[in-house]
Design a protein around this motif. Structure first.
Motif, PDB file in Angstrom:
ATOM      1  N   THR A 163      -5.267  -8.321  68.190  1.00 44.60           N
ATOM      2  CA  THR A 163      -4.047  -9.074  67.918  1.00 44.60           C
ATOM      3  C   THR A 163      -3.334  -9.386  69.232  1.00 44.60           C
ATOM      4  OG1 THR A 163      -2.780  -7.028  67.605  1.00 44.60           O
ATOM      5  CG2 THR A 163      -3.667  -8.099  65.619  1.00 44.60           C
ATOM      6  N   VAL A 164      -2.390 -10.322  69.138  1.00 45.54           N
ATOM      7  CA  VAL A 164      -1.508 -10.649  70.257  1.00 45.54           C
ATOM      8  C   VAL A 164      -0.082 -10.407  69.792  1.00 45.54           C
ATOM      9  CG1 VAL A 164      -0.707 -12.452  71.839  1.00 45.54           C
ATOM     10  CG2 VAL A 164      -3.101 -12.434  71.066  1.00 45.54           C
ATOM     11  N   ASN A 165       0.752  -9.840  70.664  1.00 48.44           N
ATOM     12  CA  ASN A 165       2.172  -9.744  70.359  1.00 48.44           C
ATOM     13  C   ASN A 165       2.916 -10.421  71.499  1.00 48.44           C
ATOM     14  OD1 ASN A 165       4.954  -8.753  69.983  1.00 48.44           O
ATOM     15  ND2 ASN A 165       4.028  -7.391  68.466  1.00 48.44           N
ATOM     16  N   VAL A 197     -10.548 -14.629  76.878  1.00 49.72           N
ATOM     17  CA  VAL A 197      -9.790 -14.199  75.704  1.00 49.72           C
ATOM     18  C   VAL A 197      -8.293 -14.211  76.004  1.00 49.72           C
ATOM     19  CG1 VAL A 197      -9.317 -12.280  74.125  1.00 49.72           C
ATOM     20  CG2 VAL A 197     -11.676 -12.822  74.777  1.00 49.72           C
ATOM     21  N   ASP A 198      -7.911 -13.631  77.135  1.00 48.86           N
ATOM     22  CA  ASP A 198      -6.507 -13.597  77.548  1.00 48.86           C
ATOM     23  C   ASP A 198      -6.329 -14.369  78.850  1.00 48.86           C
ATOM     24  OD1 ASP A 198      -5.055 -12.140  75.508  1.00 48.86           O
ATOM     25  OD2 ASP A 198      -6.239 -10.382  76.075  1.00 48.86           O
ATOM     26  N   VAL A 222       1.014  -7.357  80.948  1.00 49.17           N
ATOM     27  CA  VAL A 222       1.175  -8.703  80.397  1.00 49.17           C
ATOM     28  C   VAL A 222      -0.076  -9.523  80.703  1.00 49.17           C
ATOM     29  CG1 VAL A 222       2.446 -10.883  80.627  1.00 49.17           C
ATOM     30  CG2 VAL A 222       3.685  -8.713  80.468  1.00 49.17           C
ATOM     31  N   VAL A 223      -0.657 -10.113  79.662  1.00 50.96           N
ATOM     32  CA  VAL A 223      -1.912 -10.852  79.832  1.00 50.96           C
ATOM     33  C   VAL A 223      -1.825 -12.284  79.305  1.00 50.96           C
ATOM     34  CG1 VAL A 223      -3.380  -8.798  79.877  1.00 50.96           C
ATOM     35  CG2 VAL A 223      -2.841  -9.871  77.680  1.00 50.96           C
ATOM     36  N   SER A 243      -2.888  -7.511  72.715  1.00 47.14           N
ATOM     37  CA  SER A 243      -2.672  -8.277  73.944  1.00 47.14           C
ATOM     38  C   SER A 243      -1.179  -8.575  74.067  1.00 47.14           C
ATOM     39  CB  SER A 243      -3.464  -9.583  73.915  1.00 47.14           C
ATOM     40  OG  SER A 243      -4.853  -9.327  74.016  1.00 47.14           O
ATOM     41  N   ILE A 244      -0.589  -8.164  75.178  1.00 47.92           N
ATOM     42  CA  ILE A 244       0.847  -8.322  75.390  1.00 47.92           C
ATOM     43  C   ILE A 244       1.097  -9.627  76.132  1.00 47.92           C
ATOM     44  CG2 ILE A 244       2.889  -7.323  76.479  1.00 47.92           C
ATOM     45  CD1 ILE A 244       1.372  -4.585  76.314  1.00 47.92           C
TER      46      ILE A 244
END
Length: 368
Positions: free
Chosen positions: A290-292, A102-103, A39-40, A14-15
């Protein structure tokens, strides 16, 4: 649509954008990043807000109104930041709905000065949650020793939390336990566990900055071979700990009631050393769920030349452990590194907050 960023998202990352300003919101820039750059989510911090305030005239009317109402610096910061975060939450609402919560998240943090005050942290988290009034909000709470019980209590109220300032594996393990305890409290309080989400923000580049400094000061001939390897190795081992923790019986019992895992979030992913690949903390940490969170410079770099070569984490645990073992052999004291980073991390957060207060003080003063 950026194909490279889409490929990253398709790989399970997830960006999130590590930046926010009223200008981004009002010009449609944030909406454009959501539409065209995958982008989320959005993360914020006091430095981001201080920069936005110092550079932007879009706050002038609100600051003037607050000054005329006799508001002080703390009240003004609260009003300005919650306004921006609320509006950003609205921009990301469709994403939030499409991903089942989630996002589509926006993070706002409690005052860093409260990092060692459990009761004040809980009160601040509740106040921010109520004021923003959006389900897709994350409250950022630092992972200090005092922060852990605050994390559990805030989650127990059904409030979603972004646990920040995690550097070490032991601290990360305690954060995951605090999350599970929070879910258990929420269940006891009759909350819907499926509505509670959390991320654990594991810092990456700062680990390299501190360990590289020690390696360069080392007289060991092998030290130079380990430069720039610690941050990614440390994060990979964190993901291994995440897999183990959420495969356990304690979480399984909560999952049966709809609980979500606490996703690892890679933070501090902008490269500090110009000698390193500018996308290394993205490319080398691709893993599912994952998230970055990236500064725009890193986002643009990845859109331009980032590569997605599949899962770069779960297949490299042995390699990561070897790096950590080799660091110990050349005299790098991991526990001391983490203690240093945690202490400096809180100090930097407080300094950023002081910068924001000073900026707001100047803005209020100009309206008198």
């Amino acid at each position: 649509m950026s194909e490279r960023l889409k490929a990253l998202a398709d790989a399970g990352v997830s960006i999130w954008l590590d930046d926010l300003s009223r200008e981004r919101i009002e010009t449609g820039n944030l909406a454009d990043l959501v539409k065209n750059s995958s982008v989320v989510g959005v993360t914020t911090n006091p430095t981001i807000f201080a920069t936005a305030l110092a550079d932007g005239e879009r706050y002038d009317a609100q600051v003037r109104e607050l000054a005329q109402a006799g508001k002080d610096e703390a009240e003004t910061i609260f009003a300005i930041t919650t306004t921006d975060v609320r509006d950003a939450c609205d921009v990301l609402k469709d994403t939030f709905d499409a991903t089942g919560g989630v996002d589509g998240r926006v993070s706002i943090e409690v005052s860093p000065g409260l990092a060692h005050d459990e009761a004040a942290t809980i009160a601040s988290a509740k106040e921010l949650w109520a004021e923003v009034g959006r389900d897709n909000l994350f409250i950022k709470i630092p992972a200090t020793t005092e922060g852990a019980p605050a994390i559990s209590d805030v989650l127990g109220e059904g409030i979603s939390v972004n646990v920040t300032l995690i550097f070490g594996l032991d601290r990360y393990d305690a954060v995951m336990d605090a999350y599970l305890e929070g879910l258990e409290k929420a269940k006891a309080n009759g909350k819907d566990l499926s509505k509670i989400h959390s991320v654990a923000s594991f810092f990456v580049s700062r680990v390299d900055t501190e360990i590289d400094k020690r390696l360069e000061a080392s007289g060991d001939p092998q030290a130079a071979n380990l430069l720039g390897l610690a941050g990614i190795a440390n994060a990979r081992l964190a993901y291994q700990a995440y897999e183990k923790k959420f495969a356990g019986e304690r979480f399984a019992a909560l999952a049966a009631d709809g609980a979500n895992t606490q996703r690892p979030l890679w933070a501090s992913t902008g490269v500090k050393n110009p000698d390193y690949r500018d996308t290394m903390y993205v490319t080398d940490l691709v893993a599912p769920n994952t998230v970055n969170t990236m500064p725009e410079k890193t986002l643009q770099a990845f859109a331009d030349h980032g590569e997605v070569a599949g899962d770069q984490v779960t297949t490299k645990y042995a390699e990561a452990q070897q790096v950590m073992d080799d660091l110990a052999k050349v005299g790098v004291d991991y526990d001391d590194v983490i203690e240093t980073l945690e202490r400096e991390g809180v100090q930097k957060f407080v300094a950023s907050w002081d910068e924001l207060v000073a900026t707001v003080k100047g803005q209020l003063g100009s309206q008198k």
